[in-house]
Design a protein around this motif. Sequence first.
Motif, PDB file in Angstrom:
ATOM      1  N   ARG A  21       0.848  -1.197   0.000  1.00 14.77           N
ATOM      2  CA  ARG A  21       0.000   0.000   0.000  1.00 14.77           C
ATOM      3  C   ARG A  21       0.884   1.248   0.000  1.00 14.77           C
ATOM      4  NH1 ARG A  21      -4.189  -0.770   4.735  1.00 14.77           N
ATOM      5  NH2 ARG A  21      -2.309  -1.420   5.763  1.00 14.77           N
ATOM      6  N   MET A  23       4.006   2.124   0.589  1.00 15.45           N
ATOM      7  CA  MET A  23       5.344   2.181   1.195  1.00 15.45           C
ATOM      8  C   MET A  23       5.921   0.788   1.394  1.00 15.45           C
ATOM      9  SD  MET A  23       6.409   3.914   4.772  1.00 15.45           S
ATOM     10  CE  MET A  23       6.347   5.570   4.174  1.00 15.45           C
ATOM     11  N   ARG A  28       9.973   1.997   4.790  1.00 16.02           N
ATOM     12  CA  ARG A  28       9.426   2.113   6.147  1.00 16.02           C
ATOM     13  C   ARG A  28      10.550   2.023   7.185  1.00 16.02           C
ATOM     14  NH1 ARG A  28       6.224  -2.095   6.128  1.00 16.02           N
ATOM     15  NH2 ARG A  28       4.610  -1.028   4.972  1.00 16.02           N
ATOM     16  N   LEU A  31      12.265   5.229   7.332  1.00 13.33           N
ATOM     17  CA  LEU A  31      11.446   6.242   8.001  1.00 13.33           C
ATOM     18  C   LEU A  31      11.469   6.032   9.516  1.00 13.33           C
ATOM     19  CD1 LEU A  31       9.601   8.661   7.455  1.00 13.33           C
ATOM     20  CD2 LEU A  31       7.670   7.081   7.494  1.00 13.33           C
ATOM     21  N   LEU A  32      11.333   4.765   9.915  1.00 17.75           N
ATOM     22  CA  LEU A  32      11.312   4.481  11.352  1.00 17.75           C
ATOM     23  C   LEU A  32      12.650   4.816  12.018  1.00 17.75           C
ATOM     24  CD1 LEU A  32       9.362   1.096  11.373  1.00 17.75           C
ATOM     25  CD2 LEU A  32       8.700   3.174  12.580  1.00 17.75           C
ATOM     26  N   PRO A  35      14.488   9.249  12.892  1.00 15.97           N
ATOM     27  CA  PRO A  35      14.784  10.099  14.072  1.00 15.97           C
ATOM     28  C   PRO A  35      16.121   9.748  14.708  1.00 15.97           C
ATOM     29  CG  PRO A  35      12.534   9.277  14.145  1.00 15.97           C
ATOM     30  CD  PRO A  35      13.191   8.567  13.015  1.00 15.97           C
ATOM     31  N   ILE A  38      18.901  10.921  12.522  1.00 13.47           N
ATOM     32  CA  ILE A  38      19.087  12.380  12.585  1.00 13.47           C
ATOM     33  C   ILE A  38      19.834  12.764  13.869  1.00 13.47           C
ATOM     34  CG2 ILE A  38      17.868  14.585  12.857  1.00 13.47           C
ATOM     35  CD1 ILE A  38      15.708  13.343  10.947  1.00 13.47           C
ATOM     36  N   LEU A  42      23.397  14.479  14.161  1.00 11.22           N
ATOM     37  CA  LEU A  42      23.642  15.754  14.853  1.00 11.22           C
ATOM     38  C   LEU A  42      24.721  15.610  15.921  1.00 11.22           C
ATOM     39  CD1 LEU A  42      20.039  17.174  15.425  1.00 11.22           C
ATOM     40  CD2 LEU A  42      21.872  18.254  14.137  1.00 11.22           C
ATOM     41  N   LEU A  43      24.638  14.521  16.665  1.00 10.99           N
ATOM     42  CA  LEU A  43      25.503  14.407  17.841  1.00 10.99           C
ATOM     43  C   LEU A  43      26.840  13.715  17.574  1.00 10.99           C
ATOM     44  CD1 LEU A  43      22.874  13.503  20.589  1.00 10.99           C
ATOM     45  CD2 LEU A  43      23.840  15.731  20.044  1.00 10.99           C
TER      46      LEU A  43
ATOM     47  N   PHE B   5       1.778   1.533   9.226  1.00 12.53           N
ATOM     48  CA  PHE B   5       1.671   2.833   9.873  1.00 12.53           C
ATOM     49  C   PHE B   5       0.240   3.242  10.144  1.00 12.53           C
ATOM     50  CE2 PHE B   5       5.940   4.085   8.459  1.00 12.53           C
ATOM     51  CZ  PHE B   5       6.371   4.505   9.699  1.00 12.53           C
ATOM     52  N   LEU B  13       5.408  11.382  14.010  1.00 13.08           N
ATOM     53  CA  LEU B  13       6.732  11.522  13.381  1.00 13.08           C
ATOM     54  C   LEU B  13       6.879  12.876  12.706  1.00 13.08           C
ATOM     55  CD1 LEU B  13       7.210   7.958  11.875  1.00 13.08           C
ATOM     56  CD2 LEU B  13       8.611   9.056  13.619  1.00 13.08           C
ATOM     57  N   LEU B  16       7.664  15.360  15.270  1.00 15.54           N
ATOM     58  CA  LEU B  16       9.066  15.253  15.707  1.00 15.54           C
ATOM     59  C   LEU B  16       9.999  15.937  14.709  1.00 15.54           C
ATOM     60  CD1 LEU B  16      11.171  14.062  17.622  1.00 15.54           C
ATOM     61  CD2 LEU B  16      11.194  12.027  16.191  1.00 15.54           C
ATOM     62  N   LEU B  20      12.600  19.597  15.075  1.00 16.93           N
ATOM     63  CA  LEU B  20      14.068  19.527  15.038  1.00 16.93           C
ATOM     64  C   LEU B  20      14.750  20.894  15.150  1.00 16.93           C
ATOM     65  CD1 LEU B  20      14.822  16.650  12.544  1.00 16.93           C
ATOM     66  CD2 LEU B  20      15.416  16.779  14.948  1.00 16.93           C
TER      67      LEU B  20
END
Lengths: 314, 442
Positions: A21, A23, A28, A31-32, A35, A38, A42-43, B5, B13, B16, B20
């Motif tokens: 459907r 994705m 996925r 996408l999961l 975060p 990212i 950054l760190l 999902f 998400l 989130l 940023l």
Amino acid sequence: MTLTAPDIEKPRTETAHRPRRGMGDTARAYLLNAPAMIVIGLLVAYPIGYSFWLSLHRYNLKLPALERFVWFQNYISLIGDPAFLSSLRVTVAFVVVVLVLTVVLGTALALVLNETFLGRGVLRSLVLLPWAMPGVVNGLMWRTIFDAKTGALNGLLLQLGLIDSYQAWLTSPTGAFFITAFAQVWNTLPFTVIILLAGLSTIPSEQYDAAKVDRAGVVQRFTQVTLPWLLHPLLIVLILETMNAFRAFDTIYVLTGGGPGDATNVIAVLNVRTVLTYTDFGLGSAYSWVITIVTLVISIGYISTLYQRGRIEV
Amino acid sequence: MNPSFSRRRVLQLGALTASLPAIGSVLAACGGGGGNSSGAVKFSGWDYESALVQGNVDRFVQLNPDVPVEYTPITSAQYVQKTVAEFTAGGGPDALYVYDDSLAGWVAAEYLQPLDGLPGVDEVYAGIYPSNAEAMTVDGKRYGLPYYTDSQCLIYNEAILAKAGISAPPTTLDELEQQSQRIKDAGILEFPIGLTAQLQDTWWAWVWGLVFASGGDMFDAAGNAVMDGADPTARDVFAWLHRAATVSRVIDPAVLQLLPVPLDDAMKNERYAFTVGARYALRDYNDPSRSKTAGNLKIAYIPSLDGNVVGTVSNTRMYALSKDSEVQDKAFRLLTYLGGFTDGQPYTAKYWFQKKGLGFPFRALEQDPEVQTTLATFADPTIYSGLASLARPRTAIKQAWYSEYENEQQKTVQQLLSNQTSPDDAVKALSATVTSLKQKYS
């Protein structure tokens, strides 16, 4: 309830046959994980990348007008940099001494702690203690013990009649070097022991029984049975302890500050001093990358050597 | 659980991702990049007697209720590094302590702003010793108001000398070695001379003091190294240090581990007969409530190679103003209170002298009766003043590379004291260091 293999596989089969459907699984998953990626970017990745970018610059805060991109000039300058070459020599010697002591003492301790005897649990817990100690505290502790005026070691040796007067242990280049190496080993040895103990616990007892039947002595059992099984954990120890020893800073800084003279001025101490005291961020970043590259090369060397011997799967 | 999902999950998400930039702002603030929204003056200094500093700052705030001050003491061993890190991150203090040996580098790095033209600065500079004014000036611009100054001197324990049958302190380095040998031979002390020689910035002025006392220098006026050629003084002083540490062994080998506070404790407990240190140490050494040998520790000129009294080195610590301060006017009022005149008096300088015996940069205080009375309790006023008049700052202190040179000099002296190098090699190595630093900074 006990799951059978088909029960476990069932949902996977359903998923495989479910109509898509929009994705896919890969998208996925990205996408999961986005975060986390990212945050890591950054760190972790950004500072590392930025430090490499800095290492390609002439970037000394005291010379803001002369700041510019210099390609690999900072790295090339290290070839004729006496401070760097001296600290590299000290660092290599430090790493060798620390590694030898760590592997020998770690293996011996792990073998002892792998035996069954009364109080083994307590001893295992005690052996772990130094690992819980931060490097700065470790340095302070050993500085107190080796202090020339009030040190516990001097007090003990004097009481035992082994010395006539208090000795300044940390003021001779050789003494300072070996004491800092010892302090580093003491701090990181428990980690080695844990890894090797885990390795020892995987050795099937049948192997030792068979070796005994073949009348193999203690040394033969160690070299023919124990050591081959320990090669994998030893590889982990070698890689991690090489990295630790190359980056060793806090214990040495507190214990000797790099002295006397240059006797314990390892590259990490020179690095911190260059960046924070001399505010030379370009050259200091180049030092950091040299530490990283050297460690990486050594790690690849360890892995490829053992890989060629067929002892490791990559 | 169905791994697909839900709409709610996608919205979460999305939120989130949208947040940023805000997270970035928080991270930036953590890095010190935030501005000074409270309007308070951020004031930082190394942690010498921070309770007394806080008390004095509180007094200033009482007198100036419109100038709130946030005082942060930083451990002295990390002061330079932490301050540099703060300035680099963009969140440095508004007003701060500065070491004279850091000043040129920090000016070059554009952390500080000159004070020329600000009210009262000319009067302060007219009232202090020229060596202090010189130490706070870079490229003709004035960057500091004085916190304290002090000159290096010889401190000796009169009682220990008397026990060894010595009636007067040494005037030459050879005499210092001979007297120490006599104390050693008499079994009074194994190592009569103590110094602070652990690798650490700011506590090594005694090396310069020994060279200046013998009329020499490491550098010429243009900042060129002379220690390995034109001026043999440094080499001769190094030769004495080497001999005293490794041949006659009158200098304690433990000095390579010794920090200032343990040295002070050792002096107060009669563990050393001699040290070279700042004059203000005498206040503490001769305080009966803190010293076992109070009254016996005396001040003298630093012994020289030939016995002539020629000079000594001075340190100047100062208050400075951050270049990017958002509360410049308020910060300067604090600076004036701390390093200038209040109602015509150098209040804070006198406060420090009375409380801790710190050397004062204001000439007028020499005639102050209260100061004279206090001074007489711990040091000979004539020698105390004589040292101030002879003292001068370290020669290369105005070079941006000075901190790197000083560190190399400290390492080299450690090598001398631990017999890792010879005096000739030591001066050659230092000269080579200067050449290399000049290249690096050109």
